[in-house]
Design a protein around this motif. Structure first.
Motif, short mmCIF file in Angstrom:
data_model
loop_
_atom_site.label_atom_id
_atom_site.label_comp_id
_atom_site.label_asym_id
_atom_site.label_seq_id
_atom_site.Cartn_x
_atom_site.Cartn_y
_atom_site.Cartn_z
N LEU A 168 47.95 -29.51 -5.26
CA LEU A 168 48.07 -28.32 -6.11
C LEU A 168 46.73 -27.62 -6.25
O LEU A 168 46.63 -26.39 -6.13
CB LEU A 168 48.61 -28.72 -7.48
CG LEU A 168 48.78 -27.60 -8.52
CD1 LEU A 168 49.91 -26.68 -8.12
CD2 LEU A 168 49.05 -28.20 -9.91
N HIS A 169 45.70 -28.39 -6.50
CA HIS A 169 44.35 -27.83 -6.67
C HIS A 169 43.90 -27.11 -5.41
O HIS A 169 43.32 -26.01 -5.46
CB HIS A 169 43.37 -28.95 -7.02
CG HIS A 169 41.94 -28.50 -7.08
ND1 HIS A 169 41.11 -28.51 -5.96
CD2 HIS A 169 41.19 -28.02 -8.11
CE1 HIS A 169 39.93 -28.04 -6.30
NE2 HIS A 169 39.94 -27.75 -7.59
N ASP A 170 44.15 -27.71 -4.25
CA ASP A 170 43.65 -27.14 -3.00
C ASP A 170 44.49 -25.95 -2.52
O ASP A 170 43.94 -24.97 -2.02
CB ASP A 170 43.63 -28.22 -1.91
CG ASP A 170 42.58 -29.29 -2.19
OD1 ASP A 170 41.69 -29.04 -3.01
OD2 ASP A 170 42.67 -30.38 -1.59
N ILE A 171 45.80 -26.02 -2.68
CA ILE A 171 46.66 -24.97 -2.13
C ILE A 171 46.50 -23.67 -2.91
O ILE A 171 46.63 -22.58 -2.35
CB ILE A 171 48.14 -25.42 -2.10
CG1 ILE A 171 48.95 -24.56 -1.10
CG2 ILE A 171 48.78 -25.33 -3.48
CD1 ILE A 171 48.64 -24.83 0.34
N LYS A 172 46.20 -23.76 -4.19
CA LYS A 172 46.08 -22.52 -4.97
C LYS A 172 44.81 -21.76 -4.63
O LYS A 172 44.66 -20.59 -4.99
CB LYS A 172 46.15 -22.81 -6.47
CG LYS A 172 44.99 -23.57 -7.06
CD LYS A 172 45.26 -23.83 -8.53
CE LYS A 172 44.11 -24.61 -9.19
NZ LYS A 172 44.40 -24.91 -10.61
N ASN A 173 43.90 -22.40 -3.89
CA ASN A 173 42.69 -21.72 -3.44
C ASN A 173 42.85 -21.11 -2.05
O ASN A 173 41.89 -20.54 -1.51
CB ASN A 173 41.51 -22.71 -3.44
CG ASN A 173 41.12 -23.13 -4.85
OD1 ASN A 173 41.11 -22.31 -5.76
ND2 ASN A 173 40.83 -24.41 -5.02
N GLN A 174 44.05 -21.25 -1.47
CA GLN A 174 44.35 -20.65 -0.18
C GLN A 174 45.00 -19.28 -0.39
O GLN A 174 45.68 -19.05 -1.39
CB GLN A 174 45.28 -21.55 0.63
CG GLN A 174 44.74 -22.94 0.87
CD GLN A 174 43.51 -22.95 1.75
OE1 GLN A 174 43.46 -22.28 2.78
NE2 GLN A 174 42.50 -23.71 1.35
N ASN A 175 44.82 -18.39 0.56
CA ASN A 175 45.39 -17.05 0.46
C ASN A 175 46.82 -17.05 1.03
O ASN A 175 47.09 -16.49 2.09
CB ASN A 175 44.52 -16.05 1.22
CG ASN A 175 44.99 -14.62 1.03
OD1 ASN A 175 45.61 -14.29 0.02
ND2 ASN A 175 44.73 -13.78 2.02
N LEU A 176 47.71 -17.75 0.31
CA LEU A 176 49.10 -17.84 0.73
C LEU A 176 49.96 -18.22 -0.48
O LEU A 176 49.43 -18.55 -1.54
CB LEU A 176 49.27 -18.87 1.86
CG LEU A 176 48.61 -20.25 1.71
CD1 LEU A 176 49.39 -21.16 0.80
CD2 LEU A 176 48.44 -20.89 3.08
N CYS A 177 51.27 -18.18 -0.28
CA CYS A 177 52.17 -18.58 -1.36
C CYS A 177 52.02 -20.09 -1.58
O CYS A 177 52.17 -20.87 -0.64
CB CYS A 177 53.61 -18.25 -1.01
SG CYS A 177 54.82 -18.93 -2.20
N PRO A 178 51.74 -20.53 -2.81
CA PRO A 178 51.56 -21.96 -3.05
C PRO A 178 52.81 -22.79 -2.77
O PRO A 178 52.71 -23.99 -2.54
CB PRO A 178 51.15 -22.03 -4.53
CG PRO A 178 51.58 -20.73 -5.12
CD PRO A 178 51.49 -19.72 -4.02
N MET A 179 53.98 -22.15 -2.76
CA MET A 179 55.22 -22.86 -2.44
C MET A 179 55.58 -22.74 -0.96
O MET A 179 56.59 -23.25 -0.51
CB MET A 179 56.36 -22.35 -3.29
CG MET A 179 56.37 -22.88 -4.72
SD MET A 179 56.85 -24.63 -4.82
CE MET A 179 58.65 -24.51 -4.70
N GLY A 180 54.77 -22.00 -0.20
CA GLY A 180 55.06 -21.83 1.23
C GLY A 180 56.35 -21.08 1.48
O GLY A 180 57.06 -21.35 2.45
#
Length: 232
Positions: A168-180
């Motif tokens: 959760l911590h890492d994916i929210k720092n990516q420029n994409l939908c956190p739920m894919g």
């Protein structure tokens, strides 16, 4: 009358979260359905082996049906199969795990209407709420691992990661939908509150596809939750 539904199922977190919500709402899930294009011989979208979804079906105690189709007759085959399942299971509707993409909902409502079924979207939300949805799944008790990523968005180090607070911590720092939601990544759920058994996954290989990388498990089996055995 209690609603009796088929659930569109890919084996990932969205479908599993939808299943959990529907059951908590008192719905009866009669079966799981997933499409298998003849061109690939695997599930549409996730590209998963059918044996993997059969294990989920057995672990959940809900029958799964595979809708054989081609890319050209995808919708026609889906509607035809829905009509058959409607008669077999006395369905009142079909549920989907889509979150916010209007095009996906338009298609789902169209095929449901053609099969004279209600289209149910238990997770429907605004795009801004996707991070909260991921957090809900992570704290739901279900266990999932990342099995596929888009090459242009995530590298292969994400494959095999568990959906937990670190993810959760890492994916929210990516420029994409956190739920894919647009296919940025896909998951496979292998345990959780509704699972009567858990699925053991072992001996993973990374397969390179046209625009994605996929984690392929060579060993997988059901395990009693009180057992500590490992895959043969």
């Amino acid at each position: 009358m209690k609603k009796r539904l088929a659930l569109s199922w890919s084996g990932g977190k969205d479908g599993c979260l939808a299943l959990d919500v529907l059951i908590k709402q008192g719905m009866e899930i009669a079966c799981l359905v997933t499409t298998v294009p003849e061109e690939i011989g695997r599930t549409f979208g996730h590209g998963e082996k059918l044996e993997m979804l059969k294990l989920q079906s057995e672990a959940l105690g809900i029958p799964v049906h595979f809708i054989s189709c081609t890319f050209e007759n995808y919708t026609e085959s889906f509607v035809h199969s829905l009509k058959e399942y409607k008669e077999k299971y006395k369905l009142t509707g079909i549920a989907y795990g889509d979150l916010y993409l209007d095009g996906h909902r338009d298609w789902g409502e169209k095929v449901a209407a053609e099969a004279e079924l209600e289209a149910v979207y238990p997770l429907w939300m605004e795009e801004k709420d996707a991070l909260n949805a991921l957090e809900t799944f992570i704290h739901s008790g279900y266990k999932a691992t990342v099995i596929r990523v888009r090459d242009d968005l995530l590298d292969e180090s994400w494959l095999g990661r568990q959906l937990d607070d670190s993810f959760l911590h890492d994916i929210k720092n990516q420029n994409l939908c956190p739920m894919g939601e647009s296919g940025e990544y896909h998951t496979f759920v292998y345990d959780g509150p509704l699972f009567n058994q858990k699925i053991l996954l072992d001996a993973p290989d990374i397969i390179e596809l046209e625009t994605t990388k996929k984690l392929e498990f060579k060993k997988y089996q059901l395990q009693d939750k009180n057992s500590r055995s490992v895959p043969d």
